[in-house]
Design a protein around this motif. Structure first.
Motif, PDB file in Angstrom:
ATOM      1  N   ILE A   9       6.734  -1.999 -13.538  1.00  0.00           N
ATOM      2  CA  ILE A   9       5.523  -1.442 -13.216  1.00  0.00           C
ATOM      3  C   ILE A   9       4.325  -2.286 -12.331  1.00  0.00           C
ATOM      4  N   GLU A  10       5.054  -3.207 -12.868  1.00  0.00           N
ATOM      5  CA  GLU A  10       4.469  -4.060 -12.303  1.00  0.00           C
ATOM      6  C   GLU A  10       4.437  -4.970 -10.462  1.00  0.00           C
ATOM      7  N   LYS A  11       6.021  -4.634 -10.490  1.00  0.00           N
ATOM      8  CA  LYS A  11       6.025  -6.044  -9.800  1.00  0.00           C
ATOM      9  C   LYS A  11       5.735  -3.842  -8.250  1.00  0.00           C
ATOM     10  N   GLY A  12       6.655  -2.943  -8.503  1.00  0.00           N
ATOM     11  CA  GLY A  12       5.903  -1.750  -7.803  1.00  0.00           C
ATOM     12  C   GLY A  12       4.337  -1.689  -7.423  1.00  0.00           C
ATOM     13  N   THR A  13       3.775  -2.054  -8.074  1.00  0.00           N
ATOM     14  CA  THR A  13       1.926  -2.150  -8.250  1.00  0.00           C
ATOM     15  C   THR A  13       1.855  -3.765  -6.812  1.00  0.00           C
ATOM     16  N   ARG A  14       2.670  -4.642  -7.648  1.00  0.00           N
ATOM     17  CA  ARG A  14       1.992  -5.777  -6.572  1.00  0.00           C
ATOM     18  C   ARG A  14       2.611  -5.003  -5.047  1.00  0.00           C
ATOM     19  N   ALA A  15       3.833  -5.051  -4.569  1.00  0.00           N
ATOM     20  CA  ALA A  15       4.265  -4.409  -3.249  1.00  0.00           C
ATOM     21  C   ALA A  15       3.225  -3.269  -2.837  1.00  0.00           C
ATOM     22  N   ILE A  16       2.359  -2.073  -3.790  1.00  0.00           N
ATOM     23  CA  ILE A  16       2.078  -1.549  -2.620  1.00  0.00           C
ATOM     24  C   ILE A  16       0.901  -1.956  -2.878  1.00  0.00           C
ATOM     25  N   THR A  17       0.226  -2.511  -3.213  1.00  0.00           N
ATOM     26  CA  THR A  17      -1.287  -3.506  -3.411  1.00  0.00           C
ATOM     27  C   THR A  17      -0.959  -4.403  -2.250  1.00  0.00           C
ATOM     28  N   ARG A  18      -0.261  -4.899  -2.180  1.00  0.00           N
ATOM     29  CA  ARG A  18       0.341  -6.452  -0.695  1.00  0.00           C
ATOM     30  C   ARG A  18      -0.410  -4.937   0.637  1.00  0.00           C
ATOM     31  N   TRP A  20      -1.138  -2.812   0.907  1.00  0.00           N
ATOM     32  CA  TRP A  20      -2.979  -2.240   1.313  1.00  0.00           C
ATOM     33  C   TRP A  20      -3.054  -3.132   1.987  1.00  0.00           C
ATOM     34  N   VAL A  21      -3.098  -4.531   1.299  1.00  0.00           N
ATOM     35  CA  VAL A  21      -4.029  -5.466   1.981  1.00  0.00           C
ATOM     36  C   VAL A  21      -4.119  -5.206   3.087  1.00  0.00           C
ATOM     37  N   LYS A  22      -2.410  -6.173   3.468  1.00  0.00           N
ATOM     38  CA  LYS A  22      -2.274  -5.778   4.924  1.00  0.00           C
ATOM     39  C   LYS A  22      -3.113  -5.338   6.502  1.00  0.00           C
ATOM     40  N   ASP A  23      -2.340  -3.648   5.381  1.00  0.00           N
ATOM     41  CA  ASP A  23      -3.171  -2.749   6.665  1.00  0.00           C
ATOM     42  C   ASP A  23      -4.561  -2.704   7.129  1.00  0.00           C
ATOM     43  N   ASP A  35     -16.434  -2.287  14.832  1.00  0.00           N
ATOM     44  CA  ASP A  35     -15.461  -1.440  14.526  1.00  0.00           C
ATOM     45  C   ASP A  35     -13.809  -1.495  15.098  1.00  0.00           C
ATOM     46  N   TYR A  36     -13.889  -2.279  15.728  1.00  0.00           N
ATOM     47  CA  TYR A  36     -12.376  -2.757  15.765  1.00  0.00           C
ATOM     48  C   TYR A  36     -11.813  -3.258  14.792  1.00  0.00           C
ATOM     49  N   SER A  37     -10.414  -3.108  14.539  1.00  0.00           N
ATOM     50  CA  SER A  37      -9.464  -3.899  13.504  1.00  0.00           C
ATOM     51  C   SER A  37      -9.806  -5.544  13.807  1.00  0.00           C
ATOM     52  N   PRO A  38      -8.752  -6.271  12.291  1.00  0.00           N
ATOM     53  CA  PRO A  38      -9.191  -7.544  12.141  1.00  0.00           C
ATOM     54  C   PRO A  38      -8.108  -7.956  13.714  1.00  0.00           C
ATOM     55  N   VAL A  39      -7.644  -7.286  14.154  1.00  0.00           N
ATOM     56  CA  VAL A  39      -6.096  -7.528  14.622  1.00  0.00           C
ATOM     57  C   VAL A  39      -6.840  -7.530  16.286  1.00  0.00           C
ATOM     58  N   GLU A  40      -6.946  -6.313  16.000  1.00  0.00           N
ATOM     59  CA  GLU A  40      -7.836  -5.424  17.654  1.00  0.00           C
ATOM     60  C   GLU A  40      -9.436  -6.986  17.869  1.00  0.00           C
ATOM     61  N   PHE A  41      -9.551  -7.357  17.522  1.00  0.00           N
ATOM     62  CA  PHE A  41     -11.018  -7.889  17.261  1.00  0.00           C
ATOM     63  C   PHE A  41     -10.506  -9.512  17.751  1.00  0.00           C
TER      64      PHE A  41
END
Length: 58
Positions: A9-18, A20-23, A35-41
């Motif tokens: 469960i912990e490993k799955g939660t960490r993967a999902i969190t990573r 989400w943070v990346k997105d 209102d740009y994404s950081p990449v667009e900006f």
């Protein structure tokens, strides 16, 4: 539940969190970035700096 179940469960939660943070940090628009994404900006900023450099050095 046993220890291995919690570990999974912990490993799955960490993967999902990573993911989400990346997105959030790369794709979602941010109000503080016009209102740009950081990449667009970053792309827009790089173009602005390149254009400014051409104007000031020519």
């Amino acid at each position: 539940m046993d220890k291995s179940a919690y570990s999974k469960i912990e490993k799955g939660t960490r993967a999902i969190t990573r993911e989400w943070v990346k997105d959030y940090n790369q794709n979602r628009p941010h109000g503080s970035l016009n209102d740009y994404s950081p990449v667009e900006f970053a792309k827009q900023w790089a173009l602005t700096v390149d254009n400014f450099s051409e104007v000031t050095h020519n």
